[in-house]
Write a protein that holds these residues in place. Structure first.
Motif, PDB file in Angstrom:
ATOM      1  N   GLN A  56       0.828  -1.199   0.000  1.00  0.00           N
ATOM      2  CA  GLN A  56       0.000   0.000   0.000  1.00  0.00           C
ATOM      3  C   GLN A  56       0.869   1.257   0.000  1.00  0.00           C
ATOM      4  O   GLN A  56       0.570   2.251  -0.662  1.00  0.00           O
ATOM      5  CB  GLN A  56      -0.938   0.003   1.212  1.00  0.00           C
ATOM      6  CG  GLN A  56      -1.936   1.158   1.219  1.00  0.00           C
ATOM      7  CD  GLN A  56      -2.828   1.145  -0.014  1.00  0.00           C
ATOM      8  OE1 GLN A  56      -3.374   0.109  -0.396  1.00  0.00           O
ATOM      9  NE2 GLN A  56      -2.965   2.289  -0.652  1.00  0.00           N
ATOM     10  N   ALA A  57       1.975   1.194   0.758  1.00  0.00           N
ATOM     11  CA  ALA A  57       2.895   2.342   0.806  1.00  0.00           C
ATOM     12  C   ALA A  57       3.501   2.589  -0.566  1.00  0.00           C
ATOM     13  O   ALA A  57       3.652   3.744  -1.001  1.00  0.00           O
ATOM     14  CB  ALA A  57       3.988   2.089   1.836  1.00  0.00           C
ATOM     15  N   GLN A  58       3.868   1.500  -1.262  1.00  0.00           N
ATOM     16  CA  GLN A  58       4.399   1.643  -2.618  1.00  0.00           C
ATOM     17  C   GLN A  58       3.366   2.279  -3.545  1.00  0.00           C
ATOM     18  O   GLN A  58       3.673   3.180  -4.327  1.00  0.00           O
ATOM     19  CB  GLN A  58       4.816   0.271  -3.157  1.00  0.00           C
ATOM     20  CG  GLN A  58       6.041  -0.317  -2.493  1.00  0.00           C
ATOM     21  CD  GLN A  58       6.328  -1.732  -2.973  1.00  0.00           C
ATOM     22  OE1 GLN A  58       5.458  -2.368  -3.586  1.00  0.00           O
ATOM     23  NE2 GLN A  58       7.524  -2.213  -2.700  1.00  0.00           N
ATOM     24  N   ALA A  59       2.151   1.793  -3.464  1.00  0.00           N
ATOM     25  CA  ALA A  59       1.076   2.315  -4.315  1.00  0.00           C
ATOM     26  C   ALA A  59       0.827   3.792  -4.028  1.00  0.00           C
ATOM     27  O   ALA A  59       0.648   4.605  -4.943  1.00  0.00           O
ATOM     28  CB  ALA A  59      -0.197   1.511  -4.104  1.00  0.00           C
ATOM     29  N   ASP A  60       0.837   4.160  -2.748  1.00  0.00           N
ATOM     30  CA  ASP A  60       0.611   5.556  -2.367  1.00  0.00           C
ATOM     31  C   ASP A  60       1.728   6.450  -2.900  1.00  0.00           C
ATOM     32  O   ASP A  60       1.483   7.557  -3.393  1.00  0.00           O
ATOM     33  CB  ASP A  60       0.535   5.684  -0.845  1.00  0.00           C
ATOM     34  CG  ASP A  60      -0.720   5.032  -0.272  1.00  0.00           C
ATOM     35  OD1 ASP A  60      -1.664   4.777  -1.063  1.00  0.00           O
ATOM     36  OD2 ASP A  60      -0.758   4.782   0.951  1.00  0.00           O
ATOM     37  N   GLN A  62       3.676   5.892  -5.495  1.00  0.00           N
ATOM     38  CA  GLN A  62       3.578   5.999  -6.948  1.00  0.00           C
ATOM     39  C   GLN A  62       2.429   6.913  -7.360  1.00  0.00           C
ATOM     40  O   GLN A  62       2.537   7.698  -8.315  1.00  0.00           O
ATOM     41  CB  GLN A  62       3.407   4.601  -7.546  1.00  0.00           C
ATOM     42  CG  GLN A  62       4.664   3.749  -7.409  1.00  0.00           C
ATOM     43  CD  GLN A  62       4.421   2.288  -7.717  1.00  0.00           C
ATOM     44  OE1 GLN A  62       3.402   1.931  -8.320  1.00  0.00           O
ATOM     45  NE2 GLN A  62       5.346   1.434  -7.296  1.00  0.00           N
ATOM     46  N   ALA A  63       1.332   6.850  -6.657  1.00  0.00           N
ATOM     47  CA  ALA A  63       0.199   7.734  -6.949  1.00  0.00           C
ATOM     48  C   ALA A  63       0.565   9.184  -6.688  1.00  0.00           C
ATOM     49  O   ALA A  63       0.200  10.092  -7.448  1.00  0.00           O
ATOM     50  CB  ALA A  63      -1.004   7.327  -6.103  1.00  0.00           C
ATOM     51  N   LYS A  64       1.324   9.416  -5.607  1.00  0.00           N
ATOM     52  CA  LYS A  64       1.760  10.773  -5.283  1.00  0.00           C
ATOM     53  C   LYS A  64       2.702  11.316  -6.341  1.00  0.00           C
ATOM     54  O   LYS A  64       2.611  12.481  -6.736  1.00  0.00           O
ATOM     55  CB  LYS A  64       2.439  10.770  -3.912  1.00  0.00           C
ATOM     56  CG  LYS A  64       2.828  12.158  -3.416  1.00  0.00           C
ATOM     57  CD  LYS A  64       3.423  12.081  -2.010  1.00  0.00           C
ATOM     58  CE  LYS A  64       3.800  13.484  -1.511  1.00  0.00           C
ATOM     59  NZ  LYS A  64       4.395  13.421  -0.145  1.00  0.00           N
ATOM     60  N   ALA A  65       3.617  10.475  -6.813  1.00  0.00           N
ATOM     61  CA  ALA A  65       4.557  10.893  -7.859  1.00  0.00           C
ATOM     62  C   ALA A  65       3.815  11.229  -9.147  1.00  0.00           C
ATOM     63  O   ALA A  65       4.121  12.211  -9.828  1.00  0.00           O
ATOM     64  CB  ALA A  65       5.585   9.790  -8.106  1.00  0.00           C
ATOM     65  N   ALA A  66       2.813  10.407  -9.486  1.00  0.00           N
ATOM     66  CA  ALA A  66       2.024  10.656 -10.692  1.00  0.00           C
ATOM     67  C   ALA A  66       1.249  11.963 -10.574  1.00  0.00           C
ATOM     68  O   ALA A  66       1.159  12.746 -11.525  1.00  0.00           O
ATOM     69  CB  ALA A  66       1.067   9.495 -10.940  1.00  0.00           C
ATOM     70  N   SER A  68       2.084  14.557  -8.721  1.00  0.00           N
ATOM     71  CA  SER A  68       3.046  15.658  -8.782  1.00  0.00           C
ATOM     72  C   SER A  68       3.439  15.948 -10.223  1.00  0.00           C
ATOM     73  O   SER A  68       3.552  17.110 -10.632  1.00  0.00           O
ATOM     74  CB  SER A  68       4.287  15.312  -7.956  1.00  0.00           C
ATOM     75  OG  SER A  68       3.953  15.172  -6.589  1.00  0.00           O
ATOM     76  N   ALA A  69       3.656  14.885 -10.997  1.00  0.00           N
ATOM     77  CA  ALA A  69       4.010  15.059 -12.407  1.00  0.00           C
ATOM     78  C   ALA A  69       2.874  15.729 -13.171  1.00  0.00           C
ATOM     79  O   ALA A  69       3.097  16.603 -14.013  1.00  0.00           O
ATOM     80  CB  ALA A  69       4.342  13.707 -13.029  1.00  0.00           C
ATOM     81  N   LYS A  70       1.651  15.343 -12.848  1.00  0.00           N
ATOM     82  CA  LYS A  70       0.486  15.934 -13.515  1.00  0.00           C
ATOM     83  C   LYS A  70       0.355  17.409 -13.161  1.00  0.00           C
ATOM     84  O   LYS A  70       0.069  18.253 -14.019  1.00  0.00           O
ATOM     85  CB  LYS A  70      -0.777  15.175 -13.097  1.00  0.00           C
ATOM     86  CG  LYS A  70      -2.021  15.609 -13.856  1.00  0.00           C
ATOM     87  CD  LYS A  70      -3.207  14.730 -13.479  1.00  0.00           C
ATOM     88  CE  LYS A  70      -4.461  15.142 -14.249  1.00  0.00           C
ATOM     89  NZ  LYS A  70      -5.616  14.294 -13.872  1.00  0.00           N
ATOM     90  N   GLN A  71       0.588  17.745 -11.882  1.00  0.00           N
ATOM     91  CA  GLN A  71       0.528  19.140 -11.452  1.00  0.00           C
ATOM     92  C   GLN A  71       1.613  19.968 -12.117  1.00  0.00           C
ATOM     93  O   GLN A  71       1.378  21.115 -12.532  1.00  0.00           O
ATOM     94  CB  GLN A  71       0.664  19.215  -9.935  1.00  0.00           C
ATOM     95  CG  GLN A  71      -0.549  18.688  -9.172  1.00  0.00           C
ATOM     96  CD  GLN A  71      -0.318  18.671  -7.675  1.00  0.00           C
ATOM     97  OE1 GLN A  71       0.785  18.900  -7.198  1.00  0.00           O
ATOM     98  NE2 GLN A  71      -1.370  18.384  -6.914  1.00  0.00           N
ATOM     99  N   ALA A  72       2.822  19.394 -12.241  1.00  0.00           N
ATOM    100  CA  ALA A  72       3.923  20.103 -12.892  1.00  0.00           C
ATOM    101  C   ALA A  72       3.606  20.375 -14.356  1.00  0.00           C
ATOM    102  O   ALA A  72       3.872  21.468 -14.879  1.00  0.00           O
ATOM    103  CB  ALA A  72       5.209  19.296 -12.767  1.00  0.00           C
TER     104      ALA A  72
END
Length: 231
Positions: A56-60, A62-66, A68-72
């Motif tokens: 779950q931590a890995q999934a969270d 990766q979702a956070k990184a995605a 952030s990339a979308k916001q950038a």
């Protein structure tokens, strides 16, 4: 009662012995194969245990990184749109021909300094060498001494034609840095102010005209006010 007859043929005993040896051989091979496989698995080591919490931590992460990339990407796109709008606004806008100036002689002001008795433009008192800019985008149609053909009183001068059919003139220049036929944008450097021609001191003489030539000037301050420029 009859008795069973036990065969004592030599060949049958040999066959039984051979069969037993073959069976034993197969058993040994199977055992060796299992041992080799076990040894190989042991050499690789056991797979690490993964808990549900770590997955779950890995999934969270990766979702956070995605996200952030979308916001950038969205931020970069917004910045590009803003820059494009600013460029369009600049292209459509009008500005003062110089900065940090004082207004001196105004349009239609009387005096002995002008051959017609009336001043045909607006003077901006600035030091010699001040950056002179195009007040709006357009095409350079006249440059040179002798007022670019309008008379020696103007000294060195530049005339720019704008898309709306008006012309801007810049006179008494110490240096001209554009040429006839050149396209210029709003705010682009075109010359350096000076004190050439019939001039009472360092300043920029500025006109708005309806043609490129002398005698077609209109009130430049009123015109610039109509374009949102508070001269």
């Amino acid at each position: 009662m009859s008795k069973r007859t036990i065969s004592r043929r030599p060949g049958s005993s040999v066959l039984r012995q051979r069969a037993a040896v073959v069976a034993a051989g197969f058993g040994l091979s199977a055992a060796l194969g299992a041992g080799v496989a076990l040894a190989a698995d042991s050499a690789q080591g056991p797979l690490p245990a993964v808990s549900a919490a770590s997955v779950q931590a890995q999934a969270d992460a990766q979702a956070k990184a995605a996200a952030s990339a979308k916001q950038a990407a969205a931020k970069a796109e917004a910045a590009a749109v803003k820059a494009k709008q600013a460029a369009a606004k600049k292209a459509a806008s009008w500005i003062d021909p110089v900065t940090h100036y004082q207004l001196s002689a105004g349009y239609n002001q009387g005096g002995s300094m002008w051959s017609t008795g009336k001043h045909s433009g607006q003077d901006f008192a600035v030091p010699i060498g001040t950056n002179v800019m195009a007040v709006h985008g357009g095409t350079v149609v006249k440059t040179g001494g002798n007022g670019a053909g309008d008379g020696p009183a103007y000294g060195n001068a530049v005339v720019i034609k704008h898309a709306n059919g008006t012309y801007s003139q810049y006179a008494h220049l110490s240096r001209i840095d554009v040429h006839v036929g050149q396209s210029v944008s709003t705010g682009q450097h075109i010359a350096r102010s000076g004190n050439t021609g019939n001039s009472s001191g360092p300043h920029l003489h500025f006109e708005i005209r309806t043609t490129p030539n002398y005698g077609s000037a209109v009130n430049p301050v009123a015109f610039m006010h109509s374009k949102g420029v508070k001269v």
